[in-house]
Enzyme design. Structure first.
Site, PDB file in Angstrom:
ATOM      1  CB  SER A 144     -48.488 -57.270 -24.867  1.00  0.00           C
ATOM      2  OG  SER A 144     -47.254 -57.649 -24.278  1.00  0.00           O
ATOM      3  CE1 TYR A 158     -45.771 -53.090 -27.360  1.00  0.00           C
ATOM      4  CE2 TYR A 158     -45.266 -54.368 -25.396  1.00  0.00           C
ATOM      5  CZ  TYR A 158     -45.743 -54.297 -26.695  1.00  0.00           C
ATOM      6  OH  TYR A 158     -46.185 -55.444 -27.315  1.00  0.00           O
TER       7      TYR A 158
END
Length: 248
Positions: A144, A158
């Site tokens: 990501s 995350y």
């Protein structure tokens, strides 16, 4: 883009019942790949496979929870048995549970670590012996933009998992030599169920508002296809993509 290095390849995609996984399965199947789609929601997988089969494309469904190592091993073995080989593993299954550290959403931290990190490692562990026997293969891991820059407040854990995926991908690339290829995909806001992963209501609303700029899931599918389509002596190691107007 040439499809010569995609057509006929056997591609296993985790988290394939929706979002990026589903879009990737549909795109690669249209380019002639044989897609093995895995996820926990078997009913949704069967719908996708039925649609692809009706279009003359090759697809099979496999029920899989990536947090269970035995299931990952069994799925890779089944795909290899059903298709005779495995050419590409797309470690796509993921969870984005955004919430400030102070909320102490420890159960969600555990879940992200189990899915985003251990799930990727289980996939690698199951696929590598196959790739080594074949002396070819391709691992594609979904990281990501939060694996490039810490998304805080809210995305600290995350980001930690996605930094780990990126580091694992780079280390694996160095260890792979010329036996198999490794690619890390780092998307920004892309339309999928990922934005609704938090159990914290306020954080989830903030993320869903941010994701109003999201680009379609097939944007990532095309990036994955680009990496696979390269000649065997070309290894695309990282692809970063995000909405044009996303600053983060």
């Amino acid at each position: 883009m040439t499809t010569n290095n995609i057509a006929g390849k056997v591609v296993l995609i985790t988290g394939g019942s929706s979002g990026l996984g589903e879009a990737t399965a549909r795109h690669l199947a249209a380019l002639g790949a044989k897609v093995a789609i895995s996820a926990r929601r078997r009913d949704r997988l069967d719908e996708i496979v039925s649609e692809l089969s009706a279009q003359g494309q090759t697809a099979r469904a496999y029920t899989l929870d990536v947090t269970k190592r035995s299931e990952v091993e069994e799925t890779v073995a089944a795909v290899t048995r059903d298709f005779g080989r495995l050419d590409v593993l797309v470690n796509n299954a993921g969870l984005m549970a955004i919430a400030p550290i102070q909320k102490l959403m420890v159960d969600e931290w555990d879940r992200m670590i189990d899915i985003n990190i251990k799930g990727v490692l289980y996939g690698i562990a199951a696929a590598l012996p196959v790739f080594e026997r074949q002396k070819s293969g391709h691992v594609i891991n979904l990281s990501s933009v939060a694996g490039l820059k810490v998304f805080a407040p809210g995305g600290t854990v995350y980001s930690g998992t996605k930094f780990a995926v990126r580091a694992i991908s780079e280390g694996l690339r160095q260890e792979a030599g010329n036996t198999f290829r490794v690619t890390s995909i780092e998307p920004g806001a892309v339309e999928s169920e990922l934005k609704s992963g938090s159990g914290d209501t306020d954080s989830r609303k903030t993320v869903e508002e941010f994701y109003k700029m999201a680009i379609p899931a097939d944007s990532v599918a095309r990036a994955i296809a680009f990496a696979i389509s390269q000649p065997d002596d070309v290894d695309i190691n990282e692809i970063v993509l995000r909405p044009t107007r996303q600053e983060f």
